[in-house]
Design a protein around this motif. Structure first.
Motif, PDB file in Angstrom:
ATOM      1  N   LYS A 198      68.663  29.822  -2.586  1.00 47.50           N
ATOM      2  CA  LYS A 198      67.872  28.889  -1.795  1.00 47.50           C
ATOM      3  C   LYS A 198      68.035  27.512  -2.430  1.00 47.50           C
ATOM      4  O   LYS A 198      68.084  27.387  -3.653  1.00 47.50           O
ATOM      5  N   ILE A 199      68.138  26.469  -1.588  1.00 47.81           N
ATOM      6  CA  ILE A 199      68.275  25.107  -2.091  1.00 47.81           C
ATOM      7  C   ILE A 199      66.928  24.404  -1.964  1.00 47.81           C
ATOM      8  O   ILE A 199      66.251  24.500  -0.932  1.00 47.81           O
ATOM      9  N   TYR A 200      66.518  23.710  -3.054  1.00 50.83           N
ATOM     10  CA  TYR A 200      65.254  22.979  -3.089  1.00 50.83           C
ATOM     11  C   TYR A 200      65.546  21.502  -3.362  1.00 50.83           C
ATOM     12  O   TYR A 200      66.452  21.169  -4.125  1.00 50.83           O
ATOM     13  N   GLU A 240      67.170  28.050   3.133  1.00 52.71           N
ATOM     14  CA  GLU A 240      67.889  29.275   2.791  1.00 52.71           C
ATOM     15  C   GLU A 240      69.386  29.060   3.029  1.00 52.71           C
ATOM     16  O   GLU A 240      69.788  28.667   4.123  1.00 52.71           O
ATOM     17  N   LEU A 241      70.208  29.339   1.995  1.00 58.62           N
ATOM     18  CA  LEU A 241      71.643  29.166   2.150  1.00 58.62           C
ATOM     19  C   LEU A 241      72.298  30.403   2.755  1.00 58.62           C
ATOM     20  O   LEU A 241      73.378  30.309   3.342  1.00 58.62           O
ATOM     21  N   SER A 242      71.662  31.565   2.584  1.00 57.05           N
ATOM     22  CA  SER A 242      72.180  32.829   3.138  1.00 57.05           C
ATOM     23  C   SER A 242      73.604  33.107   2.692  1.00 57.05           C
ATOM     24  O   SER A 242      74.495  33.371   3.508  1.00 57.05           O
ATOM     25  N   ILE A 243      73.832  33.008   1.392  1.00 55.23           N
ATOM     26  CA  ILE A 243      75.140  33.332   0.833  1.00 55.23           C
ATOM     27  C   ILE A 243      74.955  34.402  -0.238  1.00 55.23           C
ATOM     28  O   ILE A 243      73.878  34.542  -0.822  1.00 55.23           O
ATOM     29  N   ILE A 276      82.412  27.185   2.000  1.00 54.53           N
ATOM     30  CA  ILE A 276      81.958  25.823   1.757  1.00 54.53           C
ATOM     31  C   ILE A 276      80.762  25.602   2.677  1.00 54.53           C
ATOM     32  O   ILE A 276      80.879  25.733   3.891  1.00 54.53           O
ATOM     33  N   ILE A 277      79.610  25.309   2.070  1.00 52.09           N
ATOM     34  CA  ILE A 277      78.384  25.064   2.841  1.00 52.09           C
ATOM     35  C   ILE A 277      78.208  23.558   2.976  1.00 52.09           C
ATOM     36  O   ILE A 277      78.239  22.828   1.991  1.00 52.09           O
TER      37      ILE A 277
END
Length: 347
Positions: free
Chosen positions: A318-320, A333-336, A52-53
């Motif tokens: 990546k979330i924008y 960057e979510l790095s998942i 969970i991010i």
């Protein structure tokens, strides 16, 4: 005699191992385990099969925190009143069905008997949720069990069933809306008042099919029946326009619809056609409805609207963040390395 003592020793040893395993397993379900995260007022929650991010926005800057999942959690919510991060959890390998609660750097597993939580919304210390357990009424019609759960007493204070399989949930103010698809032309969209605990149907007449996702624009409900919707393929890839308890217009879309968002006066549709790159289209809700393809990310996978912004996640994880003019205002960057299952607005 010596052989008897040896046999008894191994029997008692086996019993001790089994009892110890049972106690350990129960402690894993009910006790607190220290975890490293801060769940105080996140803005967005992103669920993957193993994480969970938590996304925070402060003065235009995005930061993130993350929690490793021990059990499968399709979605999660943040309850502002109790300051708890909560996730409906069903994990067959651990025989656990209930609520996973994150609070004060700890995680607690709370069983909910005879209930496999699926969709959930939070409201003033309560959870409203449906069960994923397959149920059939006396007429052979599939039904869904729902309930209002008190986080303070860890008990249901209201339970009921509706015809059909609940497709999704959305909270608007003090009301929860959820479409339920049912055979025999008994599908409908339901509304539950979180203050009065009253349940009613949105559509005046039951339907053969209803959308599996719904959103609101002014006093109109807009529904999407996407590729994941149950039922015949002819009922998929459609938009439903609903007002005054009636479906007054349907709009056929391209193949491969996955998700939608409403931003300002536009409907944003995410397509994931088979064997091709995904793409996003936008068109005005009122007036001419010619679709405009908008390039917001390379191979987008998830979208949602948040605080007059559009949130997009792409295949590179990546979330924008885009404004109403589709200008990028932020990214992170979510790095998942897992598929994103759901994005939830926490604030």
């Amino acid at each position: 005699m010596k052989r008897t003592y040896i046999l008894l020793f191994f029997v008692f040893l086996l019993i001790a191992i089994l009892l110890g395993g049972y106690v350990w397993f129960k402690s894993k379900e009910s006790s607190s385990v220290k975890v490293s995260f801060d769940s105080d007022n996140p803005d967005l929650l992103i669920n993957t099969p193993n994480k969970i991010i938590l996304i925070y926005e402060n003065n235009g800057i995005l930061t993130k925190d993350e929690i490793d999942n021990e059990r499968f959690m399709h979605t999660s919510v943040y309850d502002k009143r109790t300051k708890k991060l909560l996730a409906p959890t069903y994990s067959p390998e651990h025989h656990f069905a209930g609520i996973t609660e994150f609070s004060n750097g700890q995680v607690k597993y709370k069983k909910v008997k005879d209930f496999g939580p699926m969709n959930v919304v939070s409201y003033n210390g309560y959870l409203f949720m449906d069960s994923s357990l397959s149920l059939i009424n006396s007429e052979g019609i599939p039904i869904t069990k729902l309930g209002l759960y008190d986080l303070r007493t860890n008990k249901f204070i209201k339970e009921f069933t509706v015809n059909g399989i609940v497709q999704s949930m959305i909270k608007v103010g003090n009301k929860v809306y959820f479409p339920a698809l049912c055979e025999n032309s008994k599908s409908n969209i339901y509304r539950f008042d979180l203050d009065t605990w009253e349940l009613d149907k949105v559509l005046k007449m039951d339907q053969p099919h209803v959308p599996n996702q719904i959103l609101f624009y002014k006093d109109m409900m807009i529904g999407l029946s996407n590729e994941e919707a149950a039922g015949a393929s002819s009922n998929k890839n459609k938009l439903y326009y609903i007002k005054n308890g009636e479906i007054y217009k349907q709009l056929k879309l391209k193949q491969g619809t996955k998700d939608m968002a409403i931003l300002d006066n536009k409907i944003i549709i995410l397509y994931q056609p088979s064997g091709r790159k995904s793409f996003i289209e936008a068109f005005k809700i009122e007036g001419g409805q010619e679709a405009e393809k908008v390039k917001l990310a390379d191979n987008p996978t998830n979208i949602t609207a948040w605080n007059q912004n559009l949130v997009v996640i792409d295949q590179s994880k990546k979330i924008y963040i885009y404004n109403t003019e589709f200008q990028k205002t932020n990214e992170l960057e979510l790095s998942i390395d897992s598929k994103v299952l759901n994005i939830t607005k926490a604030n």
